[in-house]
Design a protein around this motif. Structure first.
Motif, PDB file in Angstrom:
ATOM      1  N   GLU A 188      -2.779  -3.958  -9.791  1.00  0.00           N
ATOM      2  CA  GLU A 188      -2.773  -2.849  -8.843  1.00  0.00           C
ATOM      3  C   GLU A 188      -3.950  -1.926  -9.123  1.00  0.00           C
ATOM      4  O   GLU A 188      -4.399  -1.789 -10.264  1.00  0.00           O
ATOM      5  CB  GLU A 188      -1.466  -2.065  -8.977  1.00  0.00           C
TER       6      GLU A 188
ATOM      7  N   THR B  30       0.833  -1.207   0.000  1.00  0.00           N
ATOM      8  CA  THR B  30       0.000   0.000   0.000  1.00  0.00           C
ATOM      9  C   THR B  30       0.864   1.251   0.000  1.00  0.00           C
ATOM     10  O   THR B  30       1.849   1.339   0.743  1.00  0.00           O
ATOM     11  CB  THR B  30      -0.926   0.018   1.225  1.00  0.00           C
TER      12      THR B  30
ATOM     13  N   ARG C 149      -2.630   0.420  -4.215  1.00  0.00           N
ATOM     14  CA  ARG C 149      -2.479  -0.858  -3.533  1.00  0.00           C
ATOM     15  C   ARG C 149      -2.295  -1.968  -4.560  1.00  0.00           C
ATOM     16  O   ARG C 149      -3.059  -2.066  -5.536  1.00  0.00           O
ATOM     17  CB  ARG C 149      -3.696  -1.166  -2.660  1.00  0.00           C
TER      18      ARG C 149
END
Length: 534
Positions: free
Chosen positions: A466, A419, A459
């Motif tokens: 992603e 993250t 993230r």
């Protein structure tokens, strides 16, 4: 083509380093093809276009060299609707190289698009025919040398900057609003020198003598900025974590410009680009002038190597001044940076110094709609590179006038496992200066201000996929006649998935701006694309 070459040359200069200097490095050129659709939700208009792009992502990190490049050239080919067939260049480069003991070179380059007139439209999509949008190109180069002379540390530094802005199209300002100038280009030079001795070396306190000379030359109305100062600063530790500081000196700042040429009706004459034509027979008029004593004092709190807070107050520019900073590496994966600033500046110098404050390793966003590098830039390695920085205060409005810039910037970055998070917000205020007797100039004593916030989130869902999102909100205001507040906001989101060297992306965005006196404008964009990385 010249500006693209200048950008590419500057980007390359940042990355010059032999393999022996680097611990890690990467170079990833790519080609990209995408199909996009844009919808004007207010006026029920839809446009579609194909975008073809080439670019490069590159970075280097080592004991003597560090830097990153994200550069992109894009061609947009419209299929239908009122959309121009355009070329766009965007990119950011930051780097630093240690060439010899004590001698280093810091450099950066930027190409982006931004709002031109603070009073005008605030579109979320910076496409070619968006109202009130200009192309901006900026580079800087800053060699620095430090050495020891007995117990003293000596520093010599120089910073060169060049900024070019293309004229916007229709700005969307209210009818009857005063005519403002269009910034063209500027060249700046800053030379600094200091000699200092730390506390406890020859006295209980530390002492530093410093001085600087600065020049800025803007082509619009032949503007000239000249600044110089010399001062002495003393730092007295009062405990293990707290020190008091004070400084005093002499400063001289002078800004001048020529008049615009006036026609028979008393209106400024404009060239083919809409810029003022300079009257070659006009005298050089003073826009800003200060000369005299400056002083300030404050406190420094440094409880650890990861946290430093400074707060200062004093006398400068003919009145009170307040400034300070906070740098805090909160954990191995997060950092925050805050700056309170106050200074006499110009657009070229403020953008040059803002570019120099950005990290040498930064986050890039998958958003293909042209907003990147016009606001906050977040550090990819907060623990070592700091939190990042925001260029919003420089891009508040693109003006040739000299101004007093005051405000605050706060940036937070965090990289934790899969993250990545970035938050930036701030407030900027400008008091504009112009010669009081200059014909056709109506900004003397006017104030511009803006509030801004940006949130970035990314993230990794898997080793090959992603998601990311970017939210921004801006509010602009000015006391220029016939000016109304402008609110702009937008939210974009993207999903990426890689199949070896081929990557795919799906992206959506929605934007709005509310310009008082006009109807609120809403728009949305969507894109499907594929990228091949060599």
């Amino acid at each position: 083509m010249m500006r693209r070459g200048l950008l590419a040359a500057s980007l390359g200069a940042v990355m010059i380093a032999s393999p022996a200097l680097a611990d890690t490095r990467y170079v990833a050129p790519y080609v990209e093809l995408g199909q996009a659709i844009g919808a004007d939700l207010t006026n029920d208009d839809v446009v579609t276009w194909t975008q073809v792009a080439v670019g490069v992502e590159a970075g280097i990190s080592g004991r003597r060299a560090e830097g990153q490049i994200s550069a992109r050239y894009e061609r947009r080919i419209p299929w239908n609707g009122n959309l121009a067939d355009v070329d766009m260049v965007s990119g950011l480069a930051r780097g630093s190289v240690k060439l010899a003991p004590g001698f280093s070179i810091d450099a950066g380059a930027l190409a982006t698009r931004t709002r031109a007139d603070i009073r005008g439209a605030a579109p979320g999509l910076f496409s070619d025919n968006s109202a009130n949008v200009s192309n901006v190109y900026s580079v800087y180069l800053g060699p620095q040398y430090t050495t020891s002379a007995g117990p003293a540390q000596v520093m010599l530094g120089y910073r060169f900057g060049y900024t070019k802005v293309e004229v916007p199209g229709f700005t969307g300002i209210a009818p009857g609003a005063p005519r403002l100038d269009y910034f063209d280009d500027s060249t700046s030079h800053l030379a600094v020198a200091s000699i200092g001795v730390g506390a406890g070396r020859i006295a209980p306190f530390g002492i530093t003598l410093s001085g600087a000379l600065e020049r800025d030359f803007a082509s619009q109305l032949s503007q000239r900025y000249e600044g110089e100062f010399a001062r002495v600063d003393v730092v007295q530790p009062v405990s293990r974590t707290v020190a008091l500081r004070a400084g005093a000196g002499y400063e001289k700042i002078r800004s001048t410009q020529r008049d615009p040429l006036i026609d028979g009706n008393g209106n400024p004459v404009l060239d083919g680009n809409g810029r003022f034509v300079t009257d070659p027979a006009s005298p050089r008029r003073i826009a800003y002038n200060t000369d005299g004593l400056i002083y300030d004092a404050g406190v420094v709190w440094r409880p650890s190597a990861r946290l430093e807070l400074q707060a200062n107050a004093g006398y400068r520019y003919g009145g009170e001044t307040y400034f300070g900073s906070l740098a805090w590496r909160m954990s191995p994966d997060s950092a925050v940076r805050a700056v309170v600033y106050d200074g006499i500046s110009t657009f070229g110098r403020q953008l040059r110094d803002g570019l120099a404050s950005l990290p040498t390793s930064f986050e890039t966003q998958a958003d293909p709609f042209g907003q990147q590098f016009a606001g906050c830039v977040f550090a990819a390695q907060p623990a070592t590179g700091g939190a990042g920085g925001c260029l919003n205060s420089a891009f508040q409005s693109v003006t040739t006038a000299v101004y007093r810039a005051r405000g605050v910037d706060v940036v937070y970055s965090r990289t934790l496992g899969v993250t990545r998070l970035g938050l930036g917000f701030g407030y900027a205020n400008r008091k504009l200066y112009a010669p009081p007797a200059a014909p056709g100039i109506s900004i003397l004593g006017d104030n511009d201000e803006s509030y801004y916030a940006q949130l970035f989130y990314a993230r990794a869902l898997s080793p090959v996929s992603e998601i990311d999102a970017n939210l921004f909100v801006n509010y602009y205001n000015s006391n220029i006649a016939v000016m109304q507040g402008v609110l702009g906001a937008g939210l974009t989101g993207s999903y990426q998935r890689r199949f070896g060297r081929i990557g795919t992306i799906a992206s959506l965005g929605i934007y709005t701006y509310d310009q008082r006196g006009f109807d609120s404008q809403w728009s949305a964009q969507g894109l499907l694309g594929a990228r091949y990385t060599f």
